[in-house]
Design a protein around this motif. Sequence first.
Motif, PDB file in Angstrom:
ATOM      1  N   ASN A 166      49.799  46.145  56.123  1.00 35.81           N
ATOM      2  CA  ASN A 166      49.656  47.526  56.573  1.00 35.81           C
ATOM      3  C   ASN A 166      48.710  48.340  55.702  1.00 35.81           C
ATOM      4  N   VAL A 167      48.520  47.926  54.462  1.00 39.49           N
ATOM      5  CA  VAL A 167      47.653  48.658  53.537  1.00 39.49           C
ATOM      6  C   VAL A 167      46.808  47.657  52.748  1.00 39.49           C
ATOM      7  N   ILE A 168      45.502  47.904  52.704  1.00 38.27           N
ATOM      8  CA  ILE A 168      44.607  47.042  51.924  1.00 38.27           C
ATOM      9  C   ILE A 168      43.783  47.898  50.963  1.00 38.27           C
ATOM     10  N   PHE A 169      43.715  47.441  49.734  1.00 34.25           N
ATOM     11  CA  PHE A 169      42.961  48.099  48.667  1.00 34.25           C
ATOM     12  C   PHE A 169      41.634  47.356  48.506  1.00 34.25           C
ATOM     13  N   LYS A 194      52.268  49.970  46.951  1.00 34.75           N
ATOM     14  CA  LYS A 194      52.251  50.113  48.405  1.00 34.75           C
ATOM     15  C   LYS A 194      51.181  49.245  49.073  1.00 34.75           C
ATOM     16  N   VAL A 195      50.433  48.488  48.274  1.00 36.52           N
ATOM     17  CA  VAL A 195      49.328  47.671  48.781  1.00 36.52           C
ATOM     18  C   VAL A 195      49.817  46.277  49.155  1.00 36.52           C
ATOM     19  N   ASP A 196      49.379  45.798  50.320  1.00 39.10           N
ATOM     20  CA  ASP A 196      49.785  44.464  50.783  1.00 39.10           C
ATOM     21  C   ASP A 196      48.780  43.375  50.423  1.00 39.10           C
ATOM     22  N   ALA A 197      47.516  43.751  50.246  1.00 35.14           N
ATOM     23  CA  ALA A 197      46.495  42.780  49.872  1.00 35.14           C
ATOM     24  C   ALA A 197      45.328  43.528  49.242  1.00 35.14           C
ATOM     25  N   PHE A 198      44.581  42.818  48.398  1.00 40.58           N
ATOM     26  CA  PHE A 198      43.449  43.402  47.689  1.00 40.58           C
ATOM     27  C   PHE A 198      42.176  42.634  48.043  1.00 40.58           C
ATOM     28  N   GLU A 199      41.117  43.372  48.323  1.00 43.05           N
ATOM     29  CA  GLU A 199      39.800  42.773  48.529  1.00 43.05           C
ATOM     30  C   GLU A 199      38.893  43.348  47.440  1.00 43.05           C
ATOM     31  N   LEU A 200      38.615  42.547  46.427  1.00 43.50           N
ATOM     32  CA  LEU A 200      37.875  42.994  45.252  1.00 43.50           C
ATOM     33  C   LEU A 200      36.525  42.290  45.175  1.00 43.50           C
ATOM     34  N   TYR A 201      35.514  43.042  44.890  1.00 46.37           N
ATOM     35  CA  TYR A 201      34.143  42.527  44.845  1.00 46.37           C
ATOM     36  C   TYR A 201      34.076  41.298  43.949  1.00 46.37           C
ATOM     37  N   ASP A 202      33.490  40.228  44.449  1.00 51.07           N
ATOM     38  CA  ASP A 202      33.569  38.953  43.717  1.00 51.07           C
ATOM     39  C   ASP A 202      32.214  38.279  43.582  1.00 51.07           C
ATOM     40  N   SER A 203      31.258  38.995  43.029  1.00 48.98           N
ATOM     41  CA  SER A 203      29.961  38.376  42.755  1.00 48.98           C
ATOM     42  C   SER A 203      30.105  37.241  41.736  1.00 48.98           C
ATOM     43  N   PHE A 204      31.078  37.375  40.844  1.00 50.31           N
ATOM     44  CA  PHE A 204      31.386  36.363  39.832  1.00 50.31           C
ATOM     45  C   PHE A 204      32.905  36.373  39.607  1.00 50.31           C
ATOM     46  N   THR A 205      33.434  35.322  39.024  1.00 54.39           N
ATOM     47  CA  THR A 205      34.870  35.309  38.737  1.00 54.39           C
ATOM     48  C   THR A 205      35.251  36.430  37.786  1.00 54.39           C
ATOM     49  N   LEU A 258      42.529  51.302  53.009  1.00 53.87           N
ATOM     50  CA  LEU A 258      42.632  51.394  54.464  1.00 53.87           C
ATOM     51  C   LEU A 258      44.052  51.058  54.919  1.00 53.87           C
ATOM     52  N   GLY A 259      44.497  51.749  55.942  1.00 49.05           N
ATOM     53  CA  GLY A 259      45.807  51.462  56.504  1.00 49.05           C
ATOM     54  C   GLY A 259      46.096  52.405  57.651  1.00 49.05           C
ATOM     55  N   LEU A 297      34.939  44.058  53.368  1.00 46.14           N
ATOM     56  CA  LEU A 297      35.362  45.026  54.378  1.00 46.14           C
ATOM     57  C   LEU A 297      35.726  44.328  55.683  1.00 46.14           C
ATOM     58  N   GLU A 298      34.940  43.349  56.085  1.00 45.79           N
ATOM     59  CA  GLU A 298      35.277  42.604  57.298  1.00 45.79           C
ATOM     60  C   GLU A 298      36.615  41.892  57.140  1.00 45.79           C
ATOM     61  N   GLU A 299      36.835  41.279  55.992  1.00 45.94           N
ATOM     62  CA  GLU A 299      38.100  40.575  55.764  1.00 45.94           C
ATOM     63  C   GLU A 299      39.280  41.535  55.806  1.00 45.94           C
ATOM     64  N   ALA A 300      39.110  42.730  55.246  1.00 51.74           N
ATOM     65  CA  ALA A 300      40.188  43.723  55.281  1.00 51.74           C
ATOM     66  C   ALA A 300      40.538  44.089  56.719  1.00 51.74           C
ATOM     67  N   LEU A 301      39.532  44.253  57.564  1.00 54.56           N
ATOM     68  CA  LEU A 301      39.785  44.618  58.960  1.00 54.56           C
ATOM     69  C   LEU A 301      40.409  43.461  59.736  1.00 54.56           C
ATOM     70  N   LEU A 302      40.006  42.244  59.425  1.00 54.92           N
ATOM     71  CA  LEU A 302      40.645  41.084  60.046  1.00 54.92           C
ATOM     72  C   LEU A 302      42.129  41.045  59.686  1.00 54.92           C
ATOM     73  N   GLN A 303      42.427  41.249  58.424  1.00 52.84           N
ATOM     74  CA  GLN A 303      43.827  41.223  57.977  1.00 52.84           C
ATOM     75  C   GLN A 303      44.637  42.339  58.628  1.00 52.84           C
TER      76      GLN A 303
END
Length: 380
Positions: free
Chosen positions: A356-359, A269-280, A376-377, A336-342
């Motif tokens: 509509n839904v971001i993880f 049900k997720v449209d996009a993922f924002e995952l912590y990326d301190s390193f690859t 969020l959604g 978090l900012e990117e998720a809200l922009l999307q």
Amino acid sequence: MIVGFAGKIFKKYEKDGIDLLKETIDEALDMAGLEYKDIDGIIANVGRGSFHNNKSYFNPADQISEYLGIRPKYIDHIQYGGPSALTMIYRAYKAIRANEAETILCIQGGKISHLRNSPNIKSDLVDTPFDDFIKVYDQMLPISDYAMIAYRHSKLFGTTDQQRALIAVMQRYNAMNNEKAMFRDPITVEDVLSSRIVSEPLHLLEIVYPVDGFHVFIVSKKTSKSKLRSIDILAYGEAHWPEPPAEWDDIIYTPTVESSRRASFNLEKVDAFELYDSFTITVMLQMEDIGMVEKGKVGKFVESNDLTYKGNIPINTGGGSLNTGQPAYMSGGVILEEALLQLNDMAKGHQVKEVNVIFLNGLGWWSRRHAVTLILGERK
């Protein structure tokens, strides 16, 4: 209920950090259609040396309130690194629904550029009570820690440098049209692999760059003047593993295994993922630990899927902190900012269609001991 947000990032901000923070808050309040007098709650997590003449606030939530002339009903200080920003939103929602406050200001970031080249920025900080016994070698925390994970992942599963490099390449593609990104030139796998080794096997282009910056999020009952979509928390989970990683079952796992299970959300049900990326490798570990792919198979998964904002599995759609920079060593505000922009169709040049839904998932502290999962959604 998130009525306003803002992020301001600089490679080096010349004035005091408190000035940068106020500029960011002003921008978020303007988006929300609110004023300082409307704020009756504050939650903060800031880096060292963030405010006056590169000096730190001992109790930032309280001292920021004093500087801004706020007398809060609700106050909180969340300090477990990058994912703290995600927890702030959850706690602010709960506090408002419990009538403990009406408008809560959530702050993460700091001014730390003066610490960037210091070899001893953590010399007076204790990571664990057992540092004297287990840290017998010089380390570049957290780089050495994640380098060890990347090496073990490769040893166990055959994950290659090229596969990790693909994460950096696809995130850079996402950043190319993101006006907030600091690094926007296209790169190739060869570029990543030819960048210098910082800690074997991690290359320079696989590692975040620490910068000056703040992110501010306003959670409020007062929604009438905000033009933002009505976004709700669809699921939430957090997990904390206080033991040193050497005492875990294996260092290739993170507390995300537990935080995502507690959130218990259907990834289909997720449209996009924002995952912590301190390193690859951080991104790859989370892809496995949230259940996107079986542990050990993420390398092939990255090769066979398009993770760009145009792709079949959009991840870190604005380029992540690998390309925006990491404010005060914390990436939670970036994702978090990117998720809200999307979610508000505001991601100019890198907007995913019909979001509509971001993880979101964050990892924090030097040894990735803390994880927060936030979905969020718009609740239907």
